[in-house]
Design a protein around this motif. Structure first.
Motif, PDB file in Angstrom:
ATOM      1  N   GLN A  37       0.817  -1.208   0.000  1.00  0.00           N
ATOM      2  CA  GLN A  37       0.000   0.000   0.000  1.00  0.00           C
ATOM      3  C   GLN A  37       0.852   1.261   0.000  1.00  0.00           C
ATOM      4  OE1 GLN A  37      -3.024  -0.298  -0.597  1.00  0.00           O
ATOM      5  NE2 GLN A  37      -3.797  -2.211   0.241  1.00  0.00           N
ATOM      6  N   ALA A  38       2.016   1.205   0.625  1.00  0.00           N
ATOM      7  CA  ALA A  38       2.863   2.397   0.754  1.00  0.00           C
ATOM      8  C   ALA A  38       3.758   2.627  -0.452  1.00  0.00           C
ATOM      9  CB  ALA A  38       3.720   2.281   2.011  1.00  0.00           C
ATOM     10  N   THR A  39       3.730   1.739  -1.410  1.00  0.00           N
ATOM     11  CA  THR A  39       4.599   1.853  -2.583  1.00  0.00           C
ATOM     12  C   THR A  39       3.800   2.359  -3.774  1.00  0.00           C
ATOM     13  OG1 THR A  39       5.981   0.016  -1.805  1.00  0.00           O
ATOM     14  CG2 THR A  39       6.138   0.610  -4.137  1.00  0.00           C
ATOM     15  N   GLY A  40       4.272   3.425  -4.383  1.00  0.00           N
ATOM     16  CA  GLY A  40       3.591   3.997  -5.536  1.00  0.00           C
ATOM     17  C   GLY A  40       4.180   3.529  -6.854  1.00  0.00           C
ATOM     18  N   MET A  41       3.372   3.548  -7.882  1.00  0.00           N
ATOM     19  CA  MET A  41       3.831   3.125  -9.204  1.00  0.00           C
ATOM     20  C   MET A  41       4.922   4.055  -9.735  1.00  0.00           C
ATOM     21  SD  MET A  41       2.326   0.300 -10.178  1.00  0.00           S
ATOM     22  CE  MET A  41       1.755   0.019 -11.865  1.00  0.00           C
ATOM     23  N   HIS A  42       4.840   5.342  -9.440  1.00  0.00           N
ATOM     24  CA  HIS A  42       5.877   6.266  -9.904  1.00  0.00           C
ATOM     25  C   HIS A  42       7.214   5.963  -9.236  1.00  0.00           C
ATOM     26  CE1 HIS A  42       3.458   8.820 -12.476  1.00  0.00           C
ATOM     27  NE2 HIS A  42       2.514   8.880 -11.535  1.00  0.00           N
ATOM     28  N   GLU A  43       7.172   5.583  -7.962  1.00  0.00           N
ATOM     29  CA  GLU A  43       8.400   5.181  -7.274  1.00  0.00           C
ATOM     30  C   GLU A  43       9.021   3.967  -7.966  1.00  0.00           C
ATOM     31  OE1 GLU A  43       8.162   5.130  -2.755  1.00  0.00           O
ATOM     32  OE2 GLU A  43       6.050   5.143  -3.337  1.00  0.00           O
ATOM     33  N   LEU A  44       8.199   2.984  -8.269  1.00  0.00           N
ATOM     34  CA  LEU A  44       8.700   1.766  -8.903  1.00  0.00           C
ATOM     35  C   LEU A  44       9.270   2.065 -10.287  1.00  0.00           C
ATOM     36  CD1 LEU A  44       5.838  -0.703  -7.901  1.00  0.00           C
ATOM     37  CD2 LEU A  44       8.116  -0.513  -6.897  1.00  0.00           C
ATOM     38  N   MET A  45       8.610   2.922 -11.020  1.00  0.00           N
ATOM     39  CA  MET A  45       9.083   3.311 -12.345  1.00  0.00           C
ATOM     40  C   MET A  45      10.473   3.949 -12.231  1.00  0.00           C
ATOM     41  SD  MET A  45       7.156   5.848 -15.017  1.00  0.00           S
ATOM     42  CE  MET A  45       7.407   7.291 -13.974  1.00  0.00           C
ATOM     43  N   ARG A  46      10.637   4.848 -11.266  1.00  0.00           N
ATOM     44  CA  ARG A  46      11.924   5.514 -11.072  1.00  0.00           C
ATOM     45  C   ARG A  46      13.001   4.528 -10.618  1.00  0.00           C
ATOM     46  NH1 ARG A  46      10.335   8.613  -7.518  1.00  0.00           N
ATOM     47  NH2 ARG A  46      11.227   7.629  -5.673  1.00  0.00           N
ATOM     48  N   GLU A  47      12.671   3.677  -9.659  1.00  0.00           N
ATOM     49  CA  GLU A  47      13.662   2.748  -9.117  1.00  0.00           C
ATOM     50  C   GLU A  47      14.073   1.696 -10.138  1.00  0.00           C
ATOM     51  OE1 GLU A  47      11.897   1.308  -5.517  1.00  0.00           O
ATOM     52  OE2 GLU A  47      11.823   3.318  -4.626  1.00  0.00           O
ATOM     53  N   ALA A  48      13.148   1.309 -11.002  1.00  0.00           N
ATOM     54  CA  ALA A  48      13.476   0.323 -12.033  1.00  0.00           C
ATOM     55  C   ALA A  48      14.131   0.961 -13.249  1.00  0.00           C
ATOM     56  CB  ALA A  48      12.209  -0.423 -12.458  1.00  0.00           C
ATOM     57  N   GLY A  49      14.079   2.292 -13.331  1.00  0.00           N
ATOM     58  CA  GLY A  49      14.673   2.985 -14.458  1.00  0.00           C
ATOM     59  C   GLY A  49      13.938   2.745 -15.759  1.00  0.00           C
ATOM     60  N   VAL A  50      12.611   2.712 -15.702  1.00  0.00           N
ATOM     61  CA  VAL A  50      11.815   2.466 -16.902  1.00  0.00           C
ATOM     62  C   VAL A  50      10.839   3.621 -17.104  1.00  0.00           C
ATOM     63  CG1 VAL A  50      11.976  -0.032 -16.590  1.00  0.00           C
ATOM     64  CG2 VAL A  50       9.986   1.194 -15.703  1.00  0.00           C
ATOM     65  N   THR A  51      10.321   3.711 -18.290  1.00  0.00           N
ATOM     66  CA  THR A  51       9.331   4.732 -18.592  1.00  0.00           C
ATOM     67  C   THR A  51       7.953   4.282 -18.119  1.00  0.00           C
ATOM     68  OG1 THR A  51       8.788   3.791 -20.752  1.00  0.00           O
ATOM     69  CG2 THR A  51      10.626   5.376 -20.663  1.00  0.00           C
ATOM     70  N   GLY A  52       7.050   5.256 -18.024  1.00  0.00           N
ATOM     71  CA  GLY A  52       5.684   4.911 -17.674  1.00  0.00           C
ATOM     72  C   GLY A  52       5.060   3.993 -18.701  1.00  0.00           C
ATOM     73  N   GLY A  53       5.392   4.210 -19.979  1.00  0.00           N
ATOM     74  CA  GLY A  53       4.858   3.342 -21.027  1.00  0.00           C
ATOM     75  C   GLY A  53       5.294   1.903 -20.847  1.00  0.00           C
ATOM     76  N   ALA A  54       6.581   1.700 -20.467  1.00  0.00           N
ATOM     77  CA  ALA A  54       7.084   0.336 -20.262  1.00  0.00           C
ATOM     78  C   ALA A  54       6.409  -0.312 -19.067  1.00  0.00           C
ATOM     79  CB  ALA A  54       8.598   0.364 -20.065  1.00  0.00           C
ATOM     80  N   LEU A  55       6.266   0.460 -17.981  1.00  0.00           N
ATOM     81  CA  LEU A  55       5.635  -0.089 -16.783  1.00  0.00           C
ATOM     82  C   LEU A  55       4.203  -0.524 -17.075  1.00  0.00           C
ATOM     83  CD1 LEU A  55       5.309  -0.668 -13.771  1.00  0.00           C
ATOM     84  CD2 LEU A  55       4.950   1.774 -13.409  1.00  0.00           C
ATOM     85  N   TYR A  56       3.429   0.371 -17.673  1.00  0.00           N
ATOM     86  CA  TYR A  56       2.013   0.069 -17.879  1.00  0.00           C
ATOM     87  C   TYR A  56       1.776  -0.888 -19.041  1.00  0.00           C
ATOM     88  CZ  TYR A  56       1.024   3.490 -14.309  1.00  0.00           C
ATOM     89  OH  TYR A  56       0.957   4.151 -13.106  1.00  0.00           O
ATOM     90  N   HIS A  57       2.775  -1.048 -19.895  1.00  0.00           N
ATOM     91  CA  HIS A  57       2.670  -2.077 -20.932  1.00  0.00           C
ATOM     92  C   HIS A  57       2.658  -3.462 -20.290  1.00  0.00           C
ATOM     93  CE1 HIS A  57       3.444  -4.504 -24.490  1.00  0.00           C
ATOM     94  NE2 HIS A  57       4.487  -5.018 -23.862  1.00  0.00           N
ATOM     95  N   HIS A  58       3.553  -3.665 -19.332  1.00  0.00           N
ATOM     96  CA  HIS A  58       3.642  -4.975 -18.676  1.00  0.00           C
ATOM     97  C   HIS A  58       2.594  -5.136 -17.584  1.00  0.00           C
ATOM     98  CE1 HIS A  58       7.285  -6.293 -20.697  1.00  0.00           C
ATOM     99  NE2 HIS A  58       7.794  -5.085 -20.499  1.00  0.00           N
ATOM    100  N   PHE A  59       2.327  -4.068 -16.856  1.00  0.00           N
ATOM    101  CA  PHE A  59       1.412  -4.148 -15.710  1.00  0.00           C
ATOM    102  C   PHE A  59       0.469  -2.946 -15.759  1.00  0.00           C
ATOM    103  CE2 PHE A  59       5.526  -5.997 -14.468  1.00  0.00           C
ATOM    104  CZ  PHE A  59       5.129  -7.320 -14.328  1.00  0.00           C
ATOM    105  N   PRO A  60      -0.696  -3.114 -16.371  1.00  0.00           N
ATOM    106  CA  PRO A  60      -1.625  -1.995 -16.547  1.00  0.00           C
ATOM    107  C   PRO A  60      -2.093  -1.368 -15.241  1.00  0.00           C
ATOM    108  CG  PRO A  60      -2.250  -3.859 -17.920  1.00  0.00           C
ATOM    109  CD  PRO A  60      -1.183  -4.345 -16.995  1.00  0.00           C
TER     110      PRO A  60
END
Length: 210
Positions: A37-60
């Protein structure tokens, strides 16, 4: 750089499966250290070094990512730390004792206890959504079934007394899960080691000497 060389580099760096694995690795670590619950998608995108498009392509959705972490990462960790060691040990009891010993040793070496990954998510998510609960119960089912199957193999070989293998497996998993929760609360391996000693005394009474 020529256009051809630039195109070749882009093609070589395009690795969807690698991106998916990286996202799962980062999310699994974040969910354990900070909580789902405390982890945001933007945090994960930044930490993984991926774009929002890449993140939401794999995990909508975040839920899709959480379910994938349970099925692809938590289940794999249970298989690696519990299922395979018990399945390949000389006998079930040696395998179970070995698992407790290796995990306790790892906790002492690290000097910190993050807890059982499955337990951590169960405590946070079991009541949040039926899909999470079903995914986590599937991991528990596989864990208990693997231990029960190995216990039955030893019973059939005459190495263990006849007992309800399914109930024994549930007891073993519950003992480990509860001990890890206490170890996390105390931030030391002692509760896990104490539980292992008492559990193995109970289980050793089933040996037939065959």
């Amino acid at each position: 750089m020529s256009e051809t060389a630039s195109d070749g580099r882009r093609k070589r760096s395009y690795n969807p499966e690698g991106t998916r694995r990286r996202l799962l690795d980062v999310a699994a670590e974040a969910f354990q250290s900070r909580g789902y619950q405390a982890t945001g998608m933007h945090e994960l995108m930044r930490e993984a070094g991926v774009t929002g498009g890449a993140l939401y392509h794999h995990f909508p959705t975040k839920k899709a990512l959480g379910l994938a972490v349970i099925r692809d990462r938590v289940a794999a960790e249970v298989a690696e730390t519990w299922i395979e060691p018990v399945r390949t040990a000389p006998d079930a009891l040696d395998g179970i004792a070995g698992v407790f010993s290796r995990i306790a040793e790892g906790l002492r070496r690290r000097g910190a206890v993050s807890g059982c990954p499955l337990n951590n998510l169960v405590l946070e998510l079991a009541l949040a959504d039926p899909a999470f609960r079903q995914a986590m119960e599937a991991v528990f089912d596989a864990w208990r079934a693997a231990i029960a199957a190995r216990l039955r193999t030893d019973q059939e070989a005459g190495r263990l007394a006849v007992a309800d293998a399914d109930e024994l497996a549930a007891f073993i998993v519950a003992a480990y899960s509860g001990a890890m929760a206490q170890a996390k609360a105390r931030q030391e391996a002692a509760p896990l080691e104490a539980c292992a000693r008492q559990l193995m005394r109970c289980l050793e009474g089933l040996r037939t000497g065959a």
